[in-house]
Design an enzyme around this catalytic site. Sequence first.
Site, PDB file in Angstrom:
ATOM      1  N   ASP A  98      85.582  42.309 -30.802  1.00 15.91           N
ATOM      2  CA  ASP A  98      85.691  41.110 -29.979  1.00 15.91           C
ATOM      3  C   ASP A  98      86.447  41.473 -28.714  1.00 15.91           C
ATOM      4  O   ASP A  98      87.643  41.789 -28.761  1.00 15.91           O
ATOM      5  CB  ASP A  98      86.445  40.031 -30.769  1.00 15.91           C
ATOM      6  CG  ASP A  98      86.650  38.745 -29.996  1.00 15.91           C
ATOM      7  OD1 ASP A  98      86.270  38.688 -28.809  1.00 15.91           O
ATOM      8  OD2 ASP A  98      87.218  37.798 -30.566  1.00 15.91           O
ATOM      9  N   VAL A  99      85.772  41.428 -27.565  1.00 13.22           N
ATOM     10  CA  VAL A  99      86.395  41.880 -26.320  1.00 13.22           C
ATOM     11  C   VAL A  99      87.480  40.936 -25.825  1.00 13.22           C
ATOM     12  O   VAL A  99      88.198  41.275 -24.878  1.00 13.22           O
ATOM     13  CB  VAL A  99      85.353  42.098 -25.205  1.00 13.22           C
ATOM     14  CG1 VAL A  99      84.332  43.141 -25.610  1.00 13.22           C
ATOM     15  CG2 VAL A  99      84.677  40.788 -24.818  1.00 13.22           C
ATOM     16  N   ASN A 126      79.873  43.902 -19.556  1.00 12.24           N
ATOM     17  CA  ASN A 126      78.697  43.042 -19.508  1.00 12.24           C
ATOM     18  C   ASN A 126      78.878  41.734 -20.269  1.00 12.24           C
ATOM     19  O   ASN A 126      78.202  40.750 -19.963  1.00 12.24           O
ATOM     20  CB  ASN A 126      77.500  43.822 -20.074  1.00 12.24           C
ATOM     21  CG  ASN A 126      76.302  42.943 -20.337  1.00 12.24           C
ATOM     22  OD1 ASN A 126      75.707  42.398 -19.416  1.00 12.24           O
ATOM     23  ND2 ASN A 126      75.959  42.781 -21.622  1.00 12.24           N
ATOM     24  N   TYR A 156      82.274  29.066 -16.045  1.00  9.78           N
ATOM     25  CA  TYR A 156      81.555  30.314 -15.774  1.00  9.78           C
ATOM     26  C   TYR A 156      81.745  30.738 -14.319  1.00  9.78           C
ATOM     27  O   TYR A 156      82.023  31.904 -14.030  1.00  9.78           O
ATOM     28  CB  TYR A 156      80.075  30.122 -16.082  1.00  9.78           C
ATOM     29  CG  TYR A 156      79.226  31.361 -15.907  1.00  9.78           C
ATOM     30  CD1 TYR A 156      79.191  32.343 -16.895  1.00  9.78           C
ATOM     31  CD2 TYR A 156      78.443  31.539 -14.761  1.00  9.78           C
ATOM     32  CE1 TYR A 156      78.400  33.472 -16.749  1.00  9.78           C
ATOM     33  CE2 TYR A 156      77.657  32.664 -14.606  1.00  9.78           C
ATOM     34  CZ  TYR A 156      77.633  33.627 -15.605  1.00  9.78           C
ATOM     35  OH  TYR A 156      76.852  34.745 -15.440  1.00  9.78           O
ATOM     36  N   LYS A 180      83.667  34.149 -13.155  1.00 12.76           N
ATOM     37  CA  LYS A 180      82.990  35.184 -12.371  1.00 12.76           C
ATOM     38  C   LYS A 180      83.657  35.403 -11.018  1.00 12.76           C
ATOM     39  O   LYS A 180      83.701  36.537 -10.512  1.00 12.76           O
ATOM     40  CB  LYS A 180      81.517  34.829 -12.190  1.00 12.76           C
ATOM     41  CG  LYS A 180      80.693  34.954 -13.460  1.00 12.76           C
ATOM     42  CD  LYS A 180      80.797  36.320 -14.105  1.00 12.76           C
ATOM     43  CE  LYS A 180      79.791  36.499 -15.240  1.00 12.76           C
ATOM     44  NZ  LYS A 180      79.961  37.794 -15.951  1.00 12.76           N
ATOM     45  N   VAL A 231      68.616  35.764 -14.518  1.00 17.11           N
ATOM     46  CA  VAL A 231      68.002  36.926 -15.152  1.00 17.11           C
ATOM     47  C   VAL A 231      66.946  36.444 -16.151  1.00 17.11           C
ATOM     48  O   VAL A 231      66.982  35.295 -16.601  1.00 17.11           O
ATOM     49  CB  VAL A 231      69.073  37.794 -15.840  1.00 17.11           C
ATOM     50  CG1 VAL A 231      68.470  39.070 -16.415  1.00 17.11           C
ATOM     51  CG2 VAL A 231      70.175  38.153 -14.843  1.00 17.11           C
ATOM     52  N   ASP A 273      69.620  31.187 -19.962  1.00 14.41           N
ATOM     53  CA  ASP A 273      69.503  29.957 -20.748  1.00 14.41           C
ATOM     54  C   ASP A 273      68.807  28.842 -19.971  1.00 14.41           C
ATOM     55  O   ASP A 273      68.280  27.907 -20.567  1.00 14.41           O
ATOM     56  CB  ASP A 273      70.896  29.463 -21.170  1.00 14.41           C
ATOM     57  CG  ASP A 273      71.554  30.392 -22.156  1.00 14.41           C
ATOM     58  OD1 ASP A 273      70.832  31.027 -22.940  1.00 14.41           O
ATOM     59  OD2 ASP A 273      72.799  30.493 -22.151  1.00 14.41           O
TER      60      ASP A 273
END
Length: 246
Positions: free
Chosen positions: A67-68, A94, A161, A165, A194, A198
């Site tokens: 888990d990062v 990523n 988000y 970012k 991309v 979603d």
Amino acid sequence: MDGPDLSSRTVLVTGSARGVGRALVLAAADCGAAVAVHYHTSADAAREVAAEARDRGAGEAMTVQGDVTDPDSVEGIFSAVESELGPVDALVNNVGDFAPVHWAEMDFETWNRVLETNLNGTYLCSKRALPAMREQEYGRIVNVGYASSEKGLVSPTNFPYFVAKAGVLMFTRMLAADTQDDGITVNAVSPYVVENSDEFPEDLPRDRPASFEDLIAPVLFFLDPETEYVSGENLEVDGGWLPESV
């Protein structure tokens, strides 16, 4: 595929069992790197990617779980990679959750998860990678951002988000400055939409989302040992998107 010679390098791509991460870790394998396929819950998919990486010419390939967003888990990720493949020469951050929900309707757990996976994960993994990179006076870190984050792009939908970012890009510039005398470069690649997104807006640049292939060349450019003077940069992969147009 054509790309830099990474045959003497170990590359760790976080979140590389699926999607963009999978494409990037396989691209590194194509260049001869020893690769670590990181996953959180997708163990079977990660094993399949590692097997494909070996078939495609990776020096070595392993899977690593963690888990990062958890410091102890990040320590375990890097310790496992170092034990099997040696020090991480190149890190691609990523991992980053996306939650297309209006901020006022978003539960606190989701709010935190988006912030933590995108920003805290990038911070924790970069911090853990740096000592070995500094010791060997070589390292490449590539962070995945989001197109137009530097313009202060925000929306009531998926607000954390955008915040995360923007923080990733600030962190990228800061870390590039902090490592400029250490043989390390830190850069970002920032897509818009991309192919596995979603959500897809009605009007896409060039009438399509970015493919995984569209992201490979910019990332490999930053991973290239020859690009030692390029650091602190953010390359947007957005097809010419202009969000501020009226």
